[in-house]
Design a protein around this motif. Sequence first.
Motif, PDB file in Angstrom:
ATOM      1  N   ALA A 159       0.817  -1.216   0.000  1.00 53.07           N
ATOM      2  CA  ALA A 159       0.000   0.000   0.000  1.00 53.07           C
ATOM      3  C   ALA A 159       0.848   1.262   0.000  1.00 53.07           C
ATOM      4  CB  ALA A 159      -0.939  -0.012   1.202  1.00 53.07           C
ATOM      5  N   GLU A 160       2.006   1.214   0.629  1.00 53.84           N
ATOM      6  CA  GLU A 160       2.858   2.399   0.706  1.00 53.84           C
ATOM      7  C   GLU A 160       3.366   2.825  -0.668  1.00 53.84           C
ATOM      8  OE1 GLU A 160       6.961   3.922   2.945  1.00 53.84           O
ATOM      9  OE2 GLU A 160       6.117   1.951   3.387  1.00 53.84           O
ATOM     10  N   ASN A 161       3.660   1.852  -1.517  1.00 56.66           N
ATOM     11  CA  ASN A 161       4.236   2.150  -2.830  1.00 56.66           C
ATOM     12  C   ASN A 161       3.293   1.859  -3.986  1.00 56.66           C
ATOM     13  OD1 ASN A 161       7.039   2.891  -1.990  1.00 56.66           O
ATOM     14  ND2 ASN A 161       6.996   0.803  -1.156  1.00 56.66           N
ATOM     15  N   SER A 162       2.042   1.531  -3.689  1.00 57.07           N
ATOM     16  CA  SER A 162       1.022   1.264  -4.708  1.00 57.07           C
ATOM     17  C   SER A 162       1.468   0.180  -5.696  1.00 57.07           C
ATOM     18  CB  SER A 162       0.663   2.551  -5.461  1.00 57.07           C
ATOM     19  OG  SER A 162       0.067   3.489  -4.603  1.00 57.07           O
ATOM     20  N   VAL A 163       1.907  -0.943  -5.127  1.00 59.25           N
ATOM     21  CA  VAL A 163       2.340  -2.087  -5.937  1.00 59.25           C
ATOM     22  C   VAL A 163       1.443  -3.278  -5.641  1.00 59.25           C
ATOM     23  CG1 VAL A 163       4.223  -3.689  -6.459  1.00 59.25           C
ATOM     24  CG2 VAL A 163       4.737  -1.282  -5.955  1.00 59.25           C
ATOM     25  N   LEU A 164       0.992  -3.941  -6.696  1.00 52.80           N
ATOM     26  CA  LEU A 164       0.240  -5.182  -6.572  1.00 52.80           C
ATOM     27  C   LEU A 164       1.172  -6.340  -6.903  1.00 52.80           C
ATOM     28  CD1 LEU A 164      -2.559  -6.680  -6.320  1.00 52.80           C
ATOM     29  CD2 LEU A 164      -2.694  -6.484  -8.809  1.00 52.80           C
ATOM     30  N   TYR A 165       1.270  -7.307  -5.990  1.00 52.94           N
ATOM     31  CA  TYR A 165       2.056  -8.512  -6.236  1.00 52.94           C
ATOM     32  C   TYR A 165       1.100  -9.680  -6.464  1.00 52.94           C
ATOM     33  CZ  TYR A 165       6.363  -6.249  -4.649  1.00 52.94           C
ATOM     34  OH  TYR A 165       7.456  -5.426  -4.535  1.00 52.94           O
ATOM     35  N   ALA A 166       1.392 -10.476  -7.477  1.00 51.59           N
ATOM     36  CA  ALA A 166       0.698 -11.739  -7.706  1.00 51.59           C
ATOM     37  C   ALA A 166       1.752 -12.833  -7.720  1.00 51.59           C
ATOM     38  CB  ALA A 166      -0.051 -11.714  -9.035  1.00 51.59           C
ATOM     39  N   PHE A 167       1.410 -13.999  -7.154  1.00 50.94           N
ATOM     40  CA  PHE A 167       2.376 -15.092  -7.181  1.00 50.94           C
ATOM     41  C   PHE A 167       1.673 -16.425  -7.327  1.00 50.94           C
ATOM     42  CE2 PHE A 167       1.547 -13.983  -2.780  1.00 50.94           C
ATOM     43  CZ  PHE A 167       1.475 -15.179  -2.070  1.00 50.94           C
ATOM     44  N   THR A 168       2.399 -17.372  -7.931  1.00 51.76           N
ATOM     45  CA  THR A 168       1.804 -18.663  -8.270  1.00 51.76           C
ATOM     46  C   THR A 168       2.836 -19.772  -8.164  1.00 51.76           C
ATOM     47  OG1 THR A 168       0.505 -19.826  -9.967  1.00 51.76           O
ATOM     48  CG2 THR A 168       2.309 -18.432 -10.749  1.00 51.76           C
ATOM     49  N   MET A 169       2.373 -20.976  -7.838  1.00 58.52           N
ATOM     50  CA  MET A 169       3.223 -22.161  -7.780  1.00 58.52           C
ATOM     51  C   MET A 169       3.473 -22.662  -9.195  1.00 58.52           C
ATOM     52  SD  MET A 169       0.969 -23.911  -4.757  1.00 58.52           S
ATOM     53  CE  MET A 169       1.608 -25.562  -5.022  1.00 58.52           C
ATOM     54  N   ARG A 170       4.752 -22.911  -9.530  1.00 62.20           N
ATOM     55  CA  ARG A 170       5.115 -23.439 -10.852  1.00 62.20           C
ATOM     56  C   ARG A 170       5.737 -24.816 -10.640  1.00 62.20           C
ATOM     57  NH1 ARG A 170       8.427 -20.435 -14.493  1.00 62.20           N
ATOM     58  NH2 ARG A 170       6.880 -20.709 -16.148  1.00 62.20           N
ATOM     59  N   ASP A 171       4.915 -25.843 -10.756  1.00 66.32           N
ATOM     60  CA  ASP A 171       5.325 -27.197 -10.397  1.00 66.32           C
ATOM     61  C   ASP A 171       6.482 -27.709 -11.255  1.00 66.32           C
ATOM     62  OD1 ASP A 171       3.074 -26.947  -8.793  1.00 66.32           O
ATOM     63  OD2 ASP A 171       1.785 -27.983 -10.216  1.00 66.32           O
ATOM     64  N   GLY A 172       6.429 -27.416 -12.556  1.00 61.99           N
ATOM     65  CA  GLY A 172       7.449 -27.935 -13.446  1.00 61.99           C
ATOM     66  C   GLY A 172       8.836 -27.400 -13.178  1.00 61.99           C
ATOM     67  N   HIS A 173       8.907 -26.242 -12.509  1.00 60.52           N
ATOM     68  CA  HIS A 173      10.193 -25.631 -12.184  1.00 60.52           C
ATOM     69  C   HIS A 173      10.496 -25.711 -10.688  1.00 60.52           C
ATOM     70  CE1 HIS A 173      10.455 -23.918 -16.259  1.00 60.52           C
ATOM     71  NE2 HIS A 173       9.152 -23.748 -16.147  1.00 60.52           N
ATOM     72  N   ASN A 174       9.562 -26.318  -9.939  1.00 59.79           N
ATOM     73  CA  ASN A 174       9.715 -26.449  -8.484  1.00 59.79           C
ATOM     74  C   ASN A 174      10.035 -25.095  -7.847  1.00 59.79           C
ATOM     75  OD1 ASN A 174       9.616 -28.138  -6.196  1.00 59.79           O
ATOM     76  ND2 ASN A 174      11.845 -28.149  -6.053  1.00 59.79           N
ATOM     77  N   SER A 175       9.260 -24.093  -8.226  1.00 63.51           N
ATOM     78  CA  SER A 175       9.503 -22.735  -7.736  1.00 63.51           C
ATOM     79  C   SER A 175       8.175 -21.996  -7.622  1.00 63.51           C
ATOM     80  CB  SER A 175      10.437 -21.968  -8.675  1.00 63.51           C
ATOM     81  OG  SER A 175       9.826 -21.780  -9.943  1.00 63.51           O
ATOM     82  N   THR A 176       8.219 -20.871  -6.942  1.00 64.23           N
ATOM     83  CA  THR A 176       7.093 -19.947  -6.884  1.00 64.23           C
ATOM     84  C   THR A 176       7.526 -18.655  -7.545  1.00 64.23           C
ATOM     85  OG1 THR A 176       6.259 -20.921  -4.836  1.00 64.23           O
ATOM     86  CG2 THR A 176       5.507 -18.698  -5.369  1.00 64.23           C
ATOM     87  N   ARG A 177       6.712 -18.153  -8.443  1.00 66.33           N
ATOM     88  CA  ARG A 177       7.087 -16.934  -9.166  1.00 66.33           C
ATOM     89  C   ARG A 177       6.243 -15.757  -8.674  1.00 66.33           C
ATOM     90  NH1 ARG A 177       8.478 -17.076 -15.399  1.00 66.33           N
ATOM     91  NH2 ARG A 177      10.365 -17.900 -14.393  1.00 66.33           N
ATOM     92  N   TYR A 178       6.938 -14.667  -8.411  1.00 64.70           N
ATOM     93  CA  TYR A 178       6.325 -13.422  -7.950  1.00 64.70           C
ATOM     94  C   TYR A 178       6.365 -12.383  -9.069  1.00 64.70           C
ATOM     95  CZ  TYR A 178       6.702 -15.169  -3.141  1.00 64.70           C
ATOM     96  OH  TYR A 178       6.594 -15.899  -1.986  1.00 64.70           O
ATOM     97  N   PHE A 179       5.244 -11.677  -9.249  1.00 57.21           N
ATOM     98  CA  PHE A 179       5.149 -10.604 -10.230  1.00 57.21           C
ATOM     99  C   PHE A 179       4.751  -9.313  -9.517  1.00 57.21           C
ATOM    100  CE2 PHE A 179       4.029 -14.547 -12.336  1.00 57.21           C
ATOM    101  CZ  PHE A 179       4.713 -14.496 -13.547  1.00 57.21           C
ATOM    102  N   ALA A 180       5.349  -8.205  -9.930  1.00 55.93           N
ATOM    103  CA  ALA A 180       4.985  -6.892  -9.395  1.00 55.93           C
ATOM    104  C   ALA A 180       4.370  -6.046 -10.504  1.00 55.93           C
ATOM    105  CB  ALA A 180       6.212  -6.186  -8.820  1.00 55.93           C
ATOM    106  N   PHE A 181       3.245  -5.384 -10.173  1.00 58.31           N
ATOM    107  CA  PHE A 181       2.558  -4.485 -11.098  1.00 58.31           C
ATOM    108  C   PHE A 181       2.256  -3.168 -10.375  1.00 58.31           C
ATOM    109  CE2 PHE A 181       1.147  -8.854 -11.812  1.00 58.31           C
ATOM    110  CZ  PHE A 181       1.360  -9.033 -13.163  1.00 58.31           C
ATOM    111  N   ASP A 182       2.054  -2.120 -11.134  1.00 60.73           N
ATOM    112  CA  ASP A 182       1.448  -0.934 -10.542  1.00 60.73           C
ATOM    113  C   ASP A 182       0.046  -1.315 -10.078  1.00 60.73           C
ATOM    114  OD1 ASP A 182       3.624   0.781 -11.050  1.00 60.73           O
ATOM    115  OD2 ASP A 182       2.898   1.217 -13.081  1.00 60.73           O
ATOM    116  N   LEU A 183      -0.306  -0.921  -8.866  1.00 62.12           N
ATOM    117  CA  LEU A 183      -1.642  -1.217  -8.357  1.00 62.12           C
ATOM    118  C   LEU A 183      -2.676  -0.462  -9.198  1.00 62.12           C
ATOM    119  CD1 LEU A 183      -3.438  -2.502  -6.146  1.00 62.12           C
ATOM    120  CD2 LEU A 183      -3.087  -0.416  -4.801  1.00 62.12           C
ATOM    121  N   PRO A 184      -3.583  -1.179  -9.858  1.00 60.73           N
ATOM    122  CA  PRO A 184      -4.562  -0.491 -10.708  1.00 60.73           C
ATOM    123  C   PRO A 184      -5.422   0.489  -9.916  1.00 60.73           C
ATOM    124  CG  PRO A 184      -4.525  -2.829 -11.208  1.00 60.73           C
ATOM    125  CD  PRO A 184      -3.707  -2.651  -9.949  1.00 60.73           C
TER     126      PRO A 184
END
Length: 291
Positions: A156-181
Motif C-alpha cells: 500500500a505504501e508504494n502502490s504495488v500489486l504482487y501476484a504469485f503462483t506455484m510453478r510445479d514444473g520448475h519447483n519454484s514460486t514466481r512473484y510478479f509486481a505491477f502498478d496497483l490499478p
Amino acid sequence: MKIRHITNIDGGQDGAIYGDYLFRLNARGLCCVYDIDGFRPCDEQTKPISAFYLDRADELIPHSNSVVFGNEFYDPNDEFPLLYTNIYNNCANLRFAGDDLMKGVCCVYRIKRSGCDLSSELVQLIQIGFVEDTEYWRSFADRDDVRPYGNFVVDAENSVLYAFTMRDGHNSTRYFAFDLPKLSQGEPDERYHVNRVILNARDIKKYFDCEYHRFIQGACFNKDRIYSLEGFSNDEKNPPALRVTNTVEGRQEIYVSFDKYGLTAEPELIDFRGDLCYYGDAHGKLYIIEF
C-alpha cells in the motif's frame, strides 16, 4: 520466534486488518469483522461485531485464499480503503462459471458502514491476462499446475500489486509486481457490470522466482516483505508453514514449519497491525507471532 494464542474467532480463509478491525473471510464469501481491542481471552470465543456476505458472492464466490486492504478509497469519506480478495480455485472446484475457471482473478470491494452494520459493494475485477503463458505463469504446456490460480498482496505504501503462483514444473514460486490499478482503470465487464483490469506481460514491473511453496494459503505484505502461509493440517509432505520473501532482493528470508511449535492445523490468515503479526488457522484459533 515465539507464537502465542490470544483468542478464538470464526474459522475460514484469509483475512485483513485495517485500523482496529480484523476482517475474516470464508470460502463462500462470508465476512466476519472483529474489533481487535475487544478480543476475548484465548479460552473464550470472540464474537464478530458485524457479519455479511460479499456483494454478489453468489455469482463470483471468491475463495478468499488471500485478502488484503489497498490504499485507495472509493469515496474520501469512506472509513475503509478498497478490499482485495481472490477467487482462487472456487470456480475450478464448483464449475460455477462453466469453462471459465477464473484463474488469476482478484475481486475489489468497497466496504460500507451503516451504524454498526458493515457491507460491501463489488467495484472492480483485476485479472492476470497471461495465466496460459508458459514463459511467465504456467510451467506445463499440456496441463495445468496443481494450483494455477494465483495469490495477491498489496504494497500500500508504494502502490504495488504482487501476484504469485506455484510453478510445479520448475519447483519454484514466481512473484510478479505491477502498478496497483486505480479504481478508474479497466473496461466495463458485460457480465459483472464493473470495470475489469487485465494485467498483461507488458505490465510486469519485475518478476522473480523463489522456493516452491507447498500449497499457498493466506498472505500479506509488510515492510518490503511478503508473508505467505502454506500447507495443510497434519500433513507431513505439505506441513503448515510460513515463508517470508524479501521483494527488494527477490529472495526467501525465513521458512518456519509450524509443527515445531505444536501447531498442526491448516494455516489461513496472516496480517499486521503495526508491528504485531496476527496469524489464524482454519478453525479460528488466532495467534500473535513475534519474530
